[in-house]
Scaffold this active site. Structure first.
Site, PDB file in Angstrom:
ATOM      1  N   SER A   1      -0.425 -16.504  -5.088  1.00  9.99           N
ATOM      2  CA  SER A   1      -1.392 -16.109  -4.072  1.00  9.99           C
ATOM      3  C   SER A   1      -2.011 -17.339  -3.405  1.00  9.99           C
ATOM      4  O   SER A   1      -1.303 -18.231  -2.953  1.00  9.99           O
ATOM      5  CB  SER A   1      -2.442 -15.206  -4.713  1.00  9.99           C
ATOM      6  OG  SER A   1      -3.206 -14.533  -3.737  1.00  9.99           O
TER       7      SER A   1
ATOM      8  N   HIS B   1       0.863  -7.135  -5.250  1.00  5.88           N
ATOM      9  CA  HIS B   1       0.511  -8.483  -4.811  1.00  5.88           C
ATOM     10  C   HIS B   1       0.817  -9.509  -5.894  1.00  5.88           C
ATOM     11  O   HIS B   1       1.199 -10.633  -5.597  1.00  5.88           O
ATOM     12  CB  HIS B   1      -0.965  -8.552  -4.444  1.00  5.88           C
ATOM     13  CG  HIS B   1      -1.415  -9.928  -4.064  1.00  5.88           C
ATOM     14  ND1 HIS B   1      -0.822 -10.644  -3.044  1.00  5.88           N
ATOM     15  CD2 HIS B   1      -2.384 -10.743  -4.566  1.00  5.88           C
ATOM     16  CE1 HIS B   1      -1.412 -11.819  -2.927  1.00  5.88           C
ATOM     17  NE2 HIS B   1      -2.351 -11.912  -3.844  1.00  5.88           N
TER      18      HIS B   1
ATOM     19  N   ASP C   1       3.397  -6.044   0.507  1.00  3.11           N
ATOM     20  CA  ASP C   1       2.142  -6.714   0.159  1.00  3.11           C
ATOM     21  C   ASP C   1       1.261  -6.819   1.404  1.00  3.11           C
ATOM     22  O   ASP C   1       1.628  -7.461   2.393  1.00  3.11           O
ATOM     23  CB  ASP C   1       2.450  -8.107  -0.392  1.00  3.11           C
ATOM     24  CG  ASP C   1       1.225  -8.814  -0.949  1.00  3.11           C
ATOM     25  OD1 ASP C   1       0.108  -8.312  -0.737  1.00  3.11           O
ATOM     26  OD2 ASP C   1       1.392  -9.869  -1.581  1.00  3.11           O
TER      27      ASP C   1
END
Length: 721
Positions: A545, A678, A631
């Protein structure tokens, strides 16, 4: 048994991270994979994005799949929080549903929720009448039981989606078969029972949660009421219940400020009471003790957290009185109220976790409880997951030490281990500091075997995050344990932008100062190598991320510092994302990254480090990038653009300067998974496939040969005579 995932966040937001500043977790996604492996691994419908380079790793994939499977099984009996305690019953979460048994009676548990009945939800056809499987595609995320056990609410999700559905089941002394579901709620994020028949809940739409609803099951027809709606577009709303169940809180938080409302279940109207109106740079969370609110707020020196209290009848900020302020350099990371004591999880200047117990009846009296030196993570149990509410139960772990259950009786000051586990002393945790470019000391945690001076040739896996004030995840991970057993060293770089040293640690690397995270990461790598641990040629850098931002920036400026990189759902196009206000998180995230549309200084700062916009023809490290097609936190378009530009930059570099025989062209691979996840915790089979592929990738790129698996000796053939 399949274990549920649940995260109770105190200041939570669905950002490009899993959880925010203060959080509690009673889940460890790794443990659920143990049971997935008992079934045959199904091949996911993946898209390699026309990337044929994966074939070269096939020879190692099978090897690591066997090794990883064996590692997971070894720790299958580690402590977990799969039981939910009601007033008279204990509820357990199985692969096919939720069961309960009477605390005082033996017998076969009753099934109160059957997950397999939902396997046809999406099709709404005769598919739901298919022969039921023993394991459902649905899994339980969170369970809440009403005070007198008239109702149970549970959120469910599948591996292919993040949105949760909440089902409300009516419980009786003798459960009907099938159990009676009285309400189904879509897109539920958080929920709590205020009374026996009233459920408060929030929903998520486009990654935003701004409204609180109330479901009333008292009448013949279920009724819904809007209780609270935030007016700011950059806030996130969730509900939680105090440990003593005496108040329900509505927490409305942004990156830099918060507002809390209190609902008293004993009141007739159940109307929310505002604690303190939102004001800039004020973050606070409340708990309940007798007729007081115990408040954790960043009103201490340097806008750091301290503990205060205020009477419930007059709880505005003017009535807040300090109860406990940590010493300089020590930061509070979590708070619980147990009995007449406030229990704090703190982190010392040496980056060591401790427990501080503060008396609420005699303010000013506090004592510190030392934890084992190897502890890197603490997960406190929600009150519903412990039978004795007078003690605080929590799990301690490290990336290579499996979770161990502890309990604390704050009144007696006793800290007890829930199970006698064999202490593994072969793994050492070393905490030190690296000096960054501006002189700031950056914490570094090393996990290794043997003295540091003997690790010059050891392969090194470096972890980093550094965003949103979130600590780097250091809970138990079987994949990391396996690497340690194979001779690797692990490093965790706690760069600025994270929360390891308090709120100021995040503020030092926000907006125009974001580049400091990359400088910190560079300093940590140089410090590790200078300490005699590993080398650039044997180092792999990993992030997920928003942690990909400092990694991508480092690869653009100093690609020679690491040999390979693995990125999961990486955030790489900072400029393009912050320029698009129509994306779900852009408005909220501008407090972290800046606003390039309205502020030229912000734009210039982002351009200076943005991974996508600083790619140049050069020899980059080998890269393995994994992403999910649906996502919404990190759009796939930016990841596709990044990997394509990296490949073009590498090709351009080697076309201009043909590589020597001992300098092979780096591999840049992209793996695109189906689904809306995610991070990898969403899909267990997908998670395991990713881990195995990563292990094969880093071994191949570092040109390492894994230890040969022990082979069984063949029995000698019988003598025909």
């Amino acid at each position: 048994m399949t274990f549920r995932m649940t995260i109770l966040a105190k200041f939570v937001s669905p950002a490009r991270c899993v959880s925010s500043r203060l959080w509690k977790s009673s889940d460890r996604e790794w443990i659920r994979c143990i049971h997935t492996f008992s079934q045959s691994c199904q091949k996911s419908d993946t898209d390699d994005h026309r990337c044929p380079g994966f074939d070269k790793y096939k020879d190692l994939v099978g090897y690591f799949k066997r090794r990883l499977k064996a590692t997971y099984r070894r720790f299958s009996d580690s402590s977990d929080c799969s039981l939910v305690y009601g007033r008279d019953h204990v509820y357990s979460i199985e692969s096919d549903g939720i069961y309960r048994r009477n605390k005082r009676q033996a017998g076969v548990p009753d099934q109160v929720l059957d997950l397999t009945q939902f396997d046809g939800w999406e099709e709404k056809t005769k598919c739901r009448r298919r022969k039921r499987r023993q394991t459902s595609q649905w899994s339980v995320q969170r369970v809440r039981v009403s005070p007198l056990e008239s109702h149970l609410a549970a959120t469910l999700t599948t591996a292919q989606q993040e949105e949760q559905r909440c089902v409300v089941v009516r419980l009786r002394e003798k459960n009907p078969i099938p159990p009676k579901i009285v309400q189904t709620l879509d897109k539920v994020f958080s929920f709590e029972w205020a009374t026996e028949d009233v459920l408060f809940f929030t929903t998520v739409e486009d990654l935003c949660s701004i409204e609180v609803h109330r479901l009333n099951l008292n009448s013949n027809r279920n009724t819904f009421t809007s209780v609270y709606k935030a007016t700011c577009p950059d806030v996130f709303v969730e509900v939680s219940l105090s440990r003593d169940r005496q108040i329900l809180t509505i927490n409305c938080s942004s990156r830099t400020s918060s507002e809390v409302l209190v609902v008293i279940p004993a009141a007739v109207t159940l109307e929310p009471l505002l604690v303190q109106r939102r004001q800039p740079d004020l973050l606070y969370h409340v708990e309940h003790w007798r007729n007081w609110l115990i408040i954790l707020a960043n009103t201490g020196a340097g806008l750091e957290y301290q503990v205060l209290r205020a009477p419930l009848s007059n709880c505005s900020m003017a009535s807040w009185d300090p109860v406990f302020t940590p010493s300089h350099g020590t930061v509070i990371t979590d708070m619980d109220v147990v009995g007449d004591h406030c229990v704090l999880v703190t982190k010392t200047p040496a980056n060591q976790l401790e427990l501080v117990v503060v008396s609420l009846t005699q303010p000013g009296q506090a004592y510190i409880l030392q934890l084992p030196s190897w502890v890197c993570a603490i997960e406190t149990r929600h009150p519903g997951f412990t039978e004795n509410h007078c003690v605080l139960e929590f799990l301690i772990s490290s990336p290579v030490h499996p979770p161990e259950l502890y309990s604390l009786d704050p009144k007696q000051g006793r800290l007890l281990s829930g199970a006698a586990q064999e202490k593994d002393r072969s793994f050492i945790v070393t905490r030190s500091e690296a000096r960054s470019q501006d002189g700031t000391l950056i914490p570094v945690t090393l996990l290794h075997s043997g003295p540091l001076e003997s690790l010059k040739k050891a392969p090194l896996l470096v972890h980093v995050y550094g965003a949103y004030g979130r600590d780097l995840t250091m809970q138990f991970c079987p994949e990391r344990r396996l690497l340690m057993e194979l001779g690797w060293t692990l490093a965790y770089c706690h760069i600025r932008g994270g929360g390891e040293r308090g709120l100021s640690w995040q503020r030092q690397a926000r907006v125009v100062h974001k580049h400091k995270g990359m400088e910190d990461l560079q300093a940590c790598l140089l410090y590790i190598f200078s300490s005699g641990v590993s080398s650039s040629a044997n180092t792999v850098l990993t992030a997920y991320s928003a942690g990909a931002v400092p990694v991508g920036a480092l690869c653009n400026r100093h690609p020679h510092l690491v040999k390979a990189v693995t990125l999961q759902s990486p955030f790489l196009d900072v400029l393009g994302t912050m320029e698009d206000p129509d994306l779900p998180l852009t408005i909220e995230d501008r407090e972290e990254w800046g606003d390039p549309l309205k502020n030229p200084q912000h734009r210039q700062a982002i351009l200076s480090y943005c991974p996508l916009h600083n790619i140049a023809p050069q020899c980059y490290p080998s890269m393995l990038v994994t992403a999910f097609r649906g996502d919404t936190r990190v759009p796939l378009a930016g990841i596709l653009k990044y990997t394509q530009r990296i490949k073009e930059a590498v090709d351009t570099h080697f076309s201009r300067q043909p590589p020597a025989e001992n300098t092979p062209q780096p591999n840049v691979l992209l793996k695109v998974r189906p689904g809306e996840s995610h991070v990898r915790a969403g899909d267990l089979e997908c998670k395991m496939e990713e881990e195995v592929l990563e292990l094969a990738f880093i071994y191949k790129e570092l040109r390492l040969n894994p230890p040969s698996a022990a082979r069984r000796r063949k029995r000698p053939e019988a003598d025909p005579r």
